[in-house]
Design a protein around this motif. Structure first.
Motif, PDB file in Angstrom:
ATOM      1  N   PHE A 193       0.840  -1.062  -0.024  1.00  0.00           N
ATOM      2  CA  PHE A 193      -0.059   0.034  -0.164  1.00  0.00           C
ATOM      3  C   PHE A 193       0.905   1.268  -0.098  1.00  0.00           C
ATOM      4  O   PHE A 193       2.071   1.241   0.538  1.00  0.00           O
ATOM      5  N   PHE A 194       0.317   2.399  -0.548  1.00  0.00           N
ATOM      6  CA  PHE A 194       1.022   3.860  -0.525  1.00  0.00           C
ATOM      7  C   PHE A 194       0.469   4.448   0.696  1.00  0.00           C
ATOM      8  O   PHE A 194      -0.795   4.761   0.643  1.00  0.00           O
ATOM      9  N   GLY A 195       1.118   5.073   1.673  1.00  0.00           N
ATOM     10  CA  GLY A 195       0.629   5.947   2.574  1.00  0.00           C
ATOM     11  C   GLY A 195       1.180   7.021   2.307  1.00  0.00           C
ATOM     12  O   GLY A 195       2.382   7.331   2.369  1.00  0.00           O
ATOM     13  N   TYR A 196       0.278   8.118   2.642  1.00  0.00           N
ATOM     14  CA  TYR A 196       0.809   9.677   2.357  1.00  0.00           C
ATOM     15  C   TYR A 196       0.420  10.701   3.572  1.00  0.00           C
ATOM     16  O   TYR A 196       0.580  11.658   3.555  1.00  0.00           O
ATOM     17  N   GLY A 197       0.203  10.040   4.741  1.00  0.00           N
ATOM     18  CA  GLY A 197      -0.285  10.651   6.046  1.00  0.00           C
ATOM     19  C   GLY A 197       0.517  10.237   7.087  1.00  0.00           C
ATOM     20  O   GLY A 197       1.793  10.106   7.194  1.00  0.00           O
ATOM     21  N   SER A 198      -0.240   9.531   7.924  1.00  0.00           N
ATOM     22  CA  SER A 198       0.461   9.069   9.286  1.00  0.00           C
ATOM     23  C   SER A 198       0.979   7.767   8.858  1.00  0.00           C
ATOM     24  O   SER A 198       2.040   7.479   9.679  1.00  0.00           O
ATOM     25  N   LEU A 199       0.771   7.112   7.881  1.00  0.00           N
ATOM     26  CA  LEU A 199       1.487   5.993   7.645  1.00  0.00           C
ATOM     27  C   LEU A 199       2.838   6.182   7.083  1.00  0.00           C
ATOM     28  O   LEU A 199       3.607   5.417   7.134  1.00  0.00           O
ATOM     29  N   VAL A 200       3.383   7.569   7.079  1.00  0.00           N
ATOM     30  CA  VAL A 200       4.513   7.810   6.516  1.00  0.00           C
ATOM     31  C   VAL A 200       5.518   7.763   7.968  1.00  0.00           C
ATOM     32  O   VAL A 200       6.708   7.558   7.930  1.00  0.00           O
ATOM     33  N   ASN A 201       4.804   7.891   9.121  1.00  0.00           N
ATOM     34  CA  ASN A 201       5.781   7.983  10.185  1.00  0.00           C
ATOM     35  C   ASN A 201       5.754   6.469  10.778  1.00  0.00           C
ATOM     36  O   ASN A 201       4.695   5.927  11.137  1.00  0.00           O
ATOM     37  N   ARG A 202       7.045   5.894  10.420  1.00  0.00           N
ATOM     38  CA  ARG A 202       7.062   4.340  10.968  1.00  0.00           C
ATOM     39  C   ARG A 202       6.890   4.169  12.293  1.00  0.00           C
ATOM     40  O   ARG A 202       6.632   2.888  12.475  1.00  0.00           O
ATOM     41  N   GLN A 203       6.800   5.102  13.220  1.00  0.00           N
ATOM     42  CA  GLN A 203       6.549   4.774  14.627  1.00  0.00           C
ATOM     43  C   GLN A 203       5.048   4.355  14.895  1.00  0.00           C
ATOM     44  O   GLN A 203       4.527   4.068  15.879  1.00  0.00           O
ATOM     45  N   THR A 204       4.144   4.404  13.667  1.00  0.00           N
ATOM     46  CA  THR A 204       2.718   4.473  13.958  1.00  0.00           C
ATOM     47  C   THR A 204       2.237   3.015  13.299  1.00  0.00           C
ATOM     48  O   THR A 204       1.127   2.812  13.372  1.00  0.00           O
ATOM     49  N   HIS A 205       3.249   2.274  12.991  1.00  0.00           N
ATOM     50  CA  HIS A 205       2.602   1.120  12.376  1.00  0.00           C
ATOM     51  C   HIS A 205       3.848   0.027  12.332  1.00  0.00           C
ATOM     52  O   HIS A 205       4.977   0.300  12.637  1.00  0.00           O
ATOM     53  N   ILE A 206       3.371  -1.385  11.848  1.00  0.00           N
ATOM     54  CA  ILE A 206       4.461  -2.356  11.952  1.00  0.00           C
ATOM     55  C   ILE A 206       4.725  -2.820  10.530  1.00  0.00           C
ATOM     56  O   ILE A 206       5.135  -3.762  10.296  1.00  0.00           O
ATOM     57  N   TYR A 207       4.478  -1.942   9.422  1.00  0.00           N
ATOM     58  CA  TYR A 207       4.068  -2.336   8.182  1.00  0.00           C
ATOM     59  C   TYR A 207       5.666  -2.340   7.563  1.00  0.00           C
ATOM     60  O   TYR A 207       6.403  -1.383   7.152  1.00  0.00           O
ATOM     61  N   THR A 208       6.339  -3.494   7.284  1.00  0.00           N
ATOM     62  CA  THR A 208       7.740  -3.753   6.683  1.00  0.00           C
ATOM     63  C   THR A 208       7.573  -4.755   5.609  1.00  0.00           C
ATOM     64  O   THR A 208       7.025  -5.553   5.682  1.00  0.00           O
ATOM     65  N   PRO A 209       8.549  -4.561   4.838  1.00  0.00           N
ATOM     66  CA  PRO A 209       9.450  -3.452   4.429  1.00  0.00           C
ATOM     67  C   PRO A 209       8.536  -2.509   3.972  1.00  0.00           C
ATOM     68  O   PRO A 209       7.530  -2.394   3.393  1.00  0.00           O
ATOM     69  N   ALA A 210       9.334  -1.287   4.171  1.00  0.00           N
ATOM     70  CA  ALA A 210       8.776   0.360   3.685  1.00  0.00           C
ATOM     71  C   ALA A 210       9.482   0.922   2.942  1.00  0.00           C
ATOM     72  O   ALA A 210      11.050   0.921   3.193  1.00  0.00           O
ATOM     73  N   TYR A 211       9.522   1.539   1.627  1.00  0.00           N
ATOM     74  CA  TYR A 211      10.011   2.176   0.868  1.00  0.00           C
ATOM     75  C   TYR A 211       9.691   3.459   0.500  1.00  0.00           C
ATOM     76  O   TYR A 211       8.335   3.586   0.352  1.00  0.00           O
ATOM     77  N   ARG A 212      10.470   4.542   0.485  1.00  0.00           N
ATOM     78  CA  ARG A 212      10.111   5.747  -0.131  1.00  0.00           C
ATOM     79  C   ARG A 212       9.490   5.785  -1.567  1.00  0.00           C
ATOM     80  O   ARG A 212      10.087   4.927  -2.270  1.00  0.00           O
ATOM     81  N   ALA A 213       8.534   6.509  -1.770  1.00  0.00           N
ATOM     82  CA  ALA A 213       7.867   6.463  -2.911  1.00  0.00           C
ATOM     83  C   ALA A 213       7.299   7.759  -3.465  1.00  0.00           C
ATOM     84  O   ALA A 213       7.317   8.705  -2.545  1.00  0.00           O
ATOM     85  N   ARG A 214       6.871   8.064  -4.668  1.00  0.00           N
ATOM     86  CA  ARG A 214       6.302   9.174  -5.093  1.00  0.00           C
ATOM     87  C   ARG A 214       5.245   8.557  -6.028  1.00  0.00           C
ATOM     88  O   ARG A 214       5.283   8.018  -6.904  1.00  0.00           O
ATOM     89  N   LEU A 215       4.075   9.351  -5.591  1.00  0.00           N
ATOM     90  CA  LEU A 215       2.813   8.973  -6.391  1.00  0.00           C
ATOM     91  C   LEU A 215       2.530  10.164  -7.397  1.00  0.00           C
ATOM     92  O   LEU A 215       1.915  11.409  -6.805  1.00  0.00           O
ATOM     93  N   SER A 216       2.219  10.116  -8.723  1.00  0.00           N
ATOM     94  CA  SER A 216       2.117  11.352  -9.544  1.00  0.00           C
ATOM     95  C   SER A 216       0.188  11.037  -9.911  1.00  0.00           C
ATOM     96  O   SER A 216      -0.062  10.064  -9.566  1.00  0.00           O
ATOM     97  N   GLY A 217      -0.217  12.354 -10.061  1.00  0.00           N
ATOM     98  CA  GLY A 217      -1.534  12.419 -10.327  1.00  0.00           C
ATOM     99  C   GLY A 217      -2.682  12.440  -9.017  1.00  0.00           C
ATOM    100  O   GLY A 217      -3.739  12.285  -9.147  1.00  0.00           O
ATOM    101  N   TRP A 218      -1.835  12.613  -7.768  1.00  0.00           N
ATOM    102  CA  TRP A 218      -2.578  12.846  -6.622  1.00  0.00           C
ATOM    103  C   TRP A 218      -2.159  13.867  -5.514  1.00  0.00           C
ATOM    104  O   TRP A 218      -0.985  14.371  -5.890  1.00  0.00           O
ATOM    105  N   ARG A 219      -2.831  14.538  -4.919  1.00  0.00           N
ATOM    106  CA  ARG A 219      -2.254  15.326  -3.888  1.00  0.00           C
ATOM    107  C   ARG A 219      -3.229  14.970  -2.545  1.00  0.00           C
ATOM    108  O   ARG A 219      -4.104  14.318  -2.696  1.00  0.00           O
ATOM    109  N   ARG A 220      -2.912  15.538  -1.414  1.00  0.00           N
ATOM    110  CA  ARG A 220      -3.681  15.399  -0.190  1.00  0.00           C
ATOM    111  C   ARG A 220      -4.799  16.608   0.004  1.00  0.00           C
ATOM    112  O   ARG A 220      -4.322  17.629  -0.522  1.00  0.00           O
ATOM    113  N   ALA A 221      -5.677  16.350   0.880  1.00  0.00           N
ATOM    114  CA  ALA A 221      -6.661  17.267   1.491  1.00  0.00           C
ATOM    115  C   ALA A 221      -7.188  16.965   2.534  1.00  0.00           C
ATOM    116  O   ALA A 221      -7.226  15.782   3.069  1.00  0.00           O
ATOM    117  N   TRP A 222      -7.557  17.811   3.449  1.00  0.00           N
ATOM    118  CA  TRP A 222      -8.160  17.812   4.704  1.00  0.00           C
ATOM    119  C   TRP A 222      -9.720  17.727   4.564  1.00  0.00           C
ATOM    120  O   TRP A 222     -10.082  18.627   3.931  1.00  0.00           O
TER     121      TRP A 222
END
Length: 186
Positions: free
Chosen positions: A6-35
Motif C-alpha cells: 500500500f502507499f501511505g501519504y499521511g500518518s503511515l509515513v511515520n514508521r512509529q505508527t505502524h508495523i508494516y515492513t518492509p517500507a520504501y520511499r515513493a512518489r505518486l503522480s496524479g494525486w495530492r492530499r486534502a483535509w
C-alpha cells in the motif's frame, strides 16, 4: 513482486505508527492530499485526491500476510484503490500498490468546520521530516489542501490515537508552517 503493498501519504509515513515492513520511499503522480470532513466523523481526515498536475511523496509498505482486513480496519472510512500507474518506488520501480482515499460521496462541507487535531498533524509532519527531510515536509504542506480548516492544539492531551512525541525542532517546524500558511490554531 506479487506481495501486496500500500502507499501511505499521511500518518503511515511515520514508521512509529505502524508495523508494516518492509517500507520504501515513493512518489505518486496524479494525486495530492486534502483535509476533508466526512459523514459520521467530527474531525477531518487527511485524504488523497486525484490531481493530474500534482505528485505526493509517501511510503510504500508490505501488507503483512496479505491481511488487507487488518489494514482496512485501521483505515476505516477510506476506500482502497489500485494504482495503475504513476508510482515510483525507491528500490523497486516495478512494485505495485494500492492507495486509500476517502470516498467523495462521504465528504461533507461544514459551515463551521471542525478542527484538524494537531496531534494528528504532528505525527504526519514528523514522518515527513524523518523520511524526506525539511524539503519533503515543506512539500507535504504545499501539496495538501484545506489549510483554511482550523487546527485544535491538543498536544498537552493528544486525541489522536497514534500520537507521538516530537522533538523541539520538529515542533518548531510544524508551528512555523502553521504560521506561514495562516492556519488558525484554536
Amino acid at each position: 513482486m506479487s506481495e501486496p503493498y500500500f502507499f501511505g501519504y499521511g500518518s503511515l509515513v511515520n514508521r512509529q505508527t505502524h508495523i508494516y515492513t518492509p517500507a520504501y520511499r515513493a512518489r505518486l503522480s496524479g494525486w495530492r492530499r486534502a483535509w476533508k470532513h466526512t459523514q459520521g466523523r467530527v474531525t477531518p481526515f487527511l485524504t488523497g485526491i486525484r490531481d493530474e498536475g500534482s505528485a505526493i511523496d509517501g511510503l510504500v509498505a508490505h501488507v503483512p500476510g496479505g491481511d488487507w482486513a487488518a489494514l482496512d480496519l485501521r483505515e476505516e472510512g477510506y476506500d482502497r484503490h489500485a494504482i495503475p500507474s504513476g508510482l515510483v518506488v525507491e528500490g523497486d520501480p516495478a512494485l505495485a500498490a494500492q492507495v486509500y482515499a476517502v470516498p467523495v460521496v462521504s465528504m461533507v462541507v461544514q459551515d463551521d468546520p471542525a478542527p484538524i487535531l494537531l496531534s494528528y498533524l504532528d505525527v504526519v509532519v514528523q514522518g515527513y521530516l524523518r523520511e524526506f527531510g525539511e524539503v519533503g515536509a515543506h512539500d507535504f504542506f504545499a501539496t495538501t489542501d484545506g489549510w483554511d480548516t482550523p487546527v485544535l492544539d491538543d498536544r498537552a492531551a493528544p486525541r489522536y490515537p497514534r500520537a507521538q512525541v516530537l522533538t523541539g525542532s520538529e515542533t518548531a517546524f510544524v508551528d512555523a508552517r502553521l504560521t506561514e500558511y495562516g492556519v488558525r490554531v484554536v
